[in-house]
Scaffold this active site. Structure first.
Site, PDB file in Angstrom:
ATOM      1  N   TRP A 161     -16.871  -4.097  -2.437  1.00  0.00           N
ATOM      2  CA  TRP A 161     -16.670  -3.417  -1.142  1.00  0.00           C
ATOM      3  C   TRP A 161     -17.510  -2.160  -0.991  1.00  0.00           C
ATOM      4  CZ3 TRP A 161     -14.191   1.365  -0.048  1.00  0.00           C
ATOM      5  CH2 TRP A 161     -13.597   2.010  -1.138  1.00  0.00           C
ATOM      6  N   HIS A 179      -2.702   3.125  -4.953  1.00  0.00           N
ATOM      7  CA  HIS A 179      -2.082   2.744  -3.677  1.00  0.00           C
ATOM      8  C   HIS A 179      -0.641   2.269  -3.878  1.00  0.00           C
ATOM      9  CE1 HIS A 179      -5.582   3.296  -1.114  1.00  0.00           C
ATOM     10  NE2 HIS A 179      -6.329   2.675  -2.001  1.00  0.00           N
ATOM     11  N   TYR A 219     -17.042  -4.245   7.351  1.00  0.00           N
ATOM     12  CA  TYR A 219     -15.821  -3.461   7.522  1.00  0.00           C
ATOM     13  C   TYR A 219     -15.478  -3.380   9.005  1.00  0.00           C
ATOM     14  CZ  TYR A 219     -13.952  -2.483   3.015  1.00  0.00           C
ATOM     15  OH  TYR A 219     -13.303  -2.641   1.828  1.00  0.00           O
ATOM     16  N   ASP A 241      -8.527  -0.819  -6.667  1.00  0.00           N
ATOM     17  CA  ASP A 241      -9.404   0.185  -6.054  1.00  0.00           C
ATOM     18  C   ASP A 241      -8.758   1.564  -6.026  1.00  0.00           C
ATOM     19  OD1 ASP A 241      -7.513  -0.915  -4.174  1.00  0.00           O
ATOM     20  OD2 ASP A 241      -8.472   0.320  -2.652  1.00  0.00           O
ATOM     21  N   GLU A 242      -9.596   2.548  -5.877  1.00  0.00           N
ATOM     22  CA  GLU A 242      -9.195   3.914  -5.554  1.00  0.00           C
ATOM     23  C   GLU A 242      -7.955   4.387  -6.319  1.00  0.00           C
ATOM     24  OE1 GLU A 242     -10.861   4.218  -1.013  1.00  0.00           O
ATOM     25  OE2 GLU A 242      -8.841   3.441  -1.241  1.00  0.00           O
ATOM     26  N   ASP A 277       0.853  -1.188   0.000  1.00  0.00           N
ATOM     27  CA  ASP A 277       0.000   0.000   0.000  1.00  0.00           C
ATOM     28  C   ASP A 277       0.891   1.241   0.000  1.00  0.00           C
ATOM     29  OD1 ASP A 277      -2.346   1.709   0.287  1.00  0.00           O
ATOM     30  OD2 ASP A 277      -3.356  -0.108   0.938  1.00  0.00           O
TER      31      ASP A 277
HETATM   32  C1  TNX Z   1     -11.087   1.881   1.405  1.00  0.00           C
HETATM   33  S1  TNX Z   1     -11.751  -0.982   0.693  1.00  0.00           S
HETATM   34  C2  TNX Z   1      -9.971   1.210   0.981  1.00  0.00           C
HETATM   35  C3  TNX Z   1      -8.800   1.075   1.862  1.00  0.00           C
HETATM   36  C4  TNX Z   1      -9.015   1.827   3.155  1.00  0.00           C
HETATM   37  C5  TNX Z   1     -10.428   1.607   3.633  1.00  0.00           C
HETATM   38  C6  TNX Z   1     -10.732   2.198   4.970  1.00  0.00           C
HETATM   39  C7  TNX Z   1     -10.703  -0.594  -0.339  1.00  0.00           C
HETATM   40  C8  TNX Z   1     -10.654  -1.453  -1.482  1.00  0.00           C
HETATM   41  N1  TNX Z   1      -9.934   0.501  -0.184  1.00  0.00           N
HETATM   42  O1  TNX Z   1      -7.648   1.490   1.200  1.00  0.00           O
HETATM   43  O2  TNX Z   1      -8.096   1.375   4.071  1.00  0.00           O
HETATM   44  O3  TNX Z   1     -11.327   2.137   2.699  1.00  0.00           O
HETATM   45  O4  TNX Z   1     -11.984   1.781   5.452  1.00  0.00           O
END
Ligand code: TNX
Length: 569
Positions: free
Chosen positions: A424, A279, A449, A357-358, A208
């Site tokens: 998620w 990440h 969660y 993700d993200e 990460d």
């Molecule tokens: C979202 S769940 C994230 C994580 C964070 C989390 C905190 C996900 C795929 N990504 O990077 O730690 O929320 O709740």
């Protein structure tokens, strides 16, 4: 006179028997709740003590060791190894013809001993987990004083007959070791907790922004540089300063193998996660050329205080989502393929988790290289570029005989053909993927969660949100929209423990207990068997077990009276 005495004696005797029986029944508090359970006509108990043998000898070694280690650790004595004629025994047997449900088992306790028959070795192991839960647990006060039942007296197990098997094939727990590092010993403890709940997947979030945790021989800087950060924000984001303390750690490949073998001995598959394309700050700190903008400084969110050097690329010291992600260049792809070349042989898992993700698209939007790539490949936009990224990696992973699993963002811009989705952001992603005939593991924030607060009176620091145990228990992984044809695509569910605000093992235990216990019943027991009142009454004994294990857990979190103010940030 004599008659009266006899009568009194009889009454006392009956009362004592009733008390013993009552105790024996009260002892039956199994979580997850078994499919079928009957107390036989002839009541009684079988004593497990240091003379009890596990038979037959020479098979199911890992399962025997698990039980004998448990007895040693929790009760201070061990059973005998090896068959001795005439000695009561714990008998283990594999019989697919007799026990037909996948990974199911039957367990019978009578005066001759404990008889466990499994559909598979895993089934036998689950039978042992049930046996463990049939053992008496000292009350809190005796546990607190360190008192252990003497080996001679033995542990009384009530006569019982159980037929049991799991509802879902994927019963997972996740641990983020990127935000905070947990040692091999701690990870093994976590794996033991998974095993004690008859769960079978450990999702190991290994990379990460705040740390790269797995040794990659071809890229030593990943752990030399990427495994450590110069400091961490204090308190809730954006923080009240920085602790100015260097922290981190990583697992050598030898340690990874050790953890994977440890999990396999408990019928747990380790699913590794290597995050991409987002990440990625720790990897970029080690190899800046993996960014589209190698010469720019690592972004520092407004209001955060940084420790050490603030120029150039660094491992992140705060939490959140950062725009400096992997650039979809040939350099990045060959790097990631090299990484996967080393990761895949370490993990027998069918699934390799590639994150997904993200991933903010800011850098891809302002990168001339990315814009040209979008045009060259005829992609629609940056989401199309993310799909291109994931599909290329999928091809590579498939070429090595494995499948990818990724967070639900991998649906955006088109799903890779063989991908499994971890849903998620609620259940919608999972529902959409199942409708497209893709396998799904449900991990919605709303129900599983485990990093969210669990108590309104708990003032400890968490990421926020509110997820009480009742909510976890109420979870039904098959959404109404999927009942029927599509439900087979829901492999199961998983609890996620992100560790931005979980830095120690005792905090970790506080967060997972008792919520993972609730999740274990959601995943194992038949839908019709779920009953909050019954679960809650069994949970009392489970809290004593946590104490027996030496784990920290708070009873307050499931106290129906806990109606204080919302948790502080
Ligand atoms: C979202 S769940 C994230 C994580 C964070 C989390 C905190 C996900 C795929 N990504 O990077 O730690 O929320 O709740």
């Amino acid at each position: 006179m004599k008659q009266i005495k006899n009568k009194i004696r009889k009454i006392i005797c009956l009362a004592m028997t009733a008390a013993i029986l009552h105790n024996a029944n009260a002892q039956v508090n199994i979580i997850p709740r078994p499919v079928e359970m009957t107390m036989p006509q002839t009541e009684g108990t079988f004593q497990i003590n240091s003379k009890t043998i596990i038979s037959p000898d020479g098979v199911f070694g890992n399962t025997r060791i698990f039980l004998s280690d448990y007895l040693k650790k929790c009760y201070g004595f061990d059973v005998m190894a090896g068959k001795t004629a005439g000695v009561p025994a714990i008998e283990l047997r594999l019989d697919k013809a007799k026990v037909t449900h996948t990974d199911g088992y039957t367990l019978a306790v009578d005066k001759a001993g404990v008889h466990i028959t499994g559909n598979s070795e895993a089934g036998i192991f689950y039978g042992i987990q049930t046996l463990i839960q049939l053992l008496p647990v000292p009350d809190s006060a005796s546990l607190a004083s360190g008192q252990k039942p003497a080996a001679k007296e033995g542990l009384a197990v009530p006569y019982i007959s159980i037929n049991d098997y799991p509802r879902f094939a994927y019963r997972g727990m996740h641990l983020d070791v990127g935000r905070h590092f947990f040692t091999v010993a701690e990870v093994k403890k976590y794996i033991d907790y998974i095993a004690l709940h008859k769960m079978n997947r450990f999702h190991w979030h290994l990379t990460d922004d705040q740390g790269w945790r797995i040794e990659i021989k071809k890229y030593p800087r990943l752990t030399q540089v990427g495994a450590y950060r110069d400091g961490t924000i204090i308190g809730h984001f954006p923080g009240k300063g920085n602790d100015n303390t260097r922290s981190g750690g990583f697992y050598t490949q030898a340690q990874v193998k050790e953890v994977v073998a440890y999990a396999a001995d408990r019928y747990i598959t380790v699913v590794p996660e290597i995050e991409m394309p987002g990440h990625a700050s720790a990897a970029i700190a080690a190899y800046p050329e993996l960014s589209c903008f190698p010469n720019e400084n690592t972004p520092r969110p407004r209001g955060t205080v940084w420790s050490g050097d603030t120029t150039g690329k660094h491992v992140q010291q705060t939490w959140g989502v950062f725009p400096d992600v992997f650039c979809p260049s040939e350099k990045t792809f060959s790097f990631l393929q090299d990484v996967l070349d080393e990761v895949i042989p370490l993990f027998p898992s069918k699934y390799i988790h590639i994150g997904g993700d993200e991933c903010p698209k800011d850098n891809w939007k302002r990168s001339e290289f990315c814009q040209q790539l979008i045009r060259d490949k005829g992609l629609k936009d940056e989401h199309g570029l993310q799909s291109y990224f994931i599909q290329r990696i999928e091809k590579y992973v498939n070429g090595k005989g494995r499948s990818i699993i990724g967070w639900d963002e991998i649906l955006e811009g088109g799903l890779a053909p063989n991908a499994t989705v971890m849903s998620w952001r609620g259940e919608q992603g999972g529902i959409a993927a199942a409708q497209q005939k893709h396998d799904v593991v449900m991990t919605p924030t709303t129900y599983v969660y485990i990093d969210y607060s669990q108590s309104r009176v708990d003032d400890s620091l968490t990421i926020g949100g509110y997820l009480p145990i009742q909510k976890v228990y109420s979870y039904e992984p098959i959404a109404p929209a999927l009942v029927g044809e599509s439900e087979k695509y829901i492999l199961g569910a998983q609890g996620n423990l992100w560790t931005e605000y979980v830095a120690t093992m005792s905090k970790l235990e506080y967060m997972i207990f008792p919520r993972m216990t609730a999740l274990s019943e959601v995943l194992w027991s038949p839908r019709e068997a779920k009953d909050w009142n019954s679960f809650q009454s069994r949970l009392g004994m489970q809290f004593r077990r946590y104490q027996l294990w030496g784990a920290s857990a708070s009873r307050a979190v499931y106290d129906p009276r806990s109606t204080g103010p919302a948790p502080q940030k």
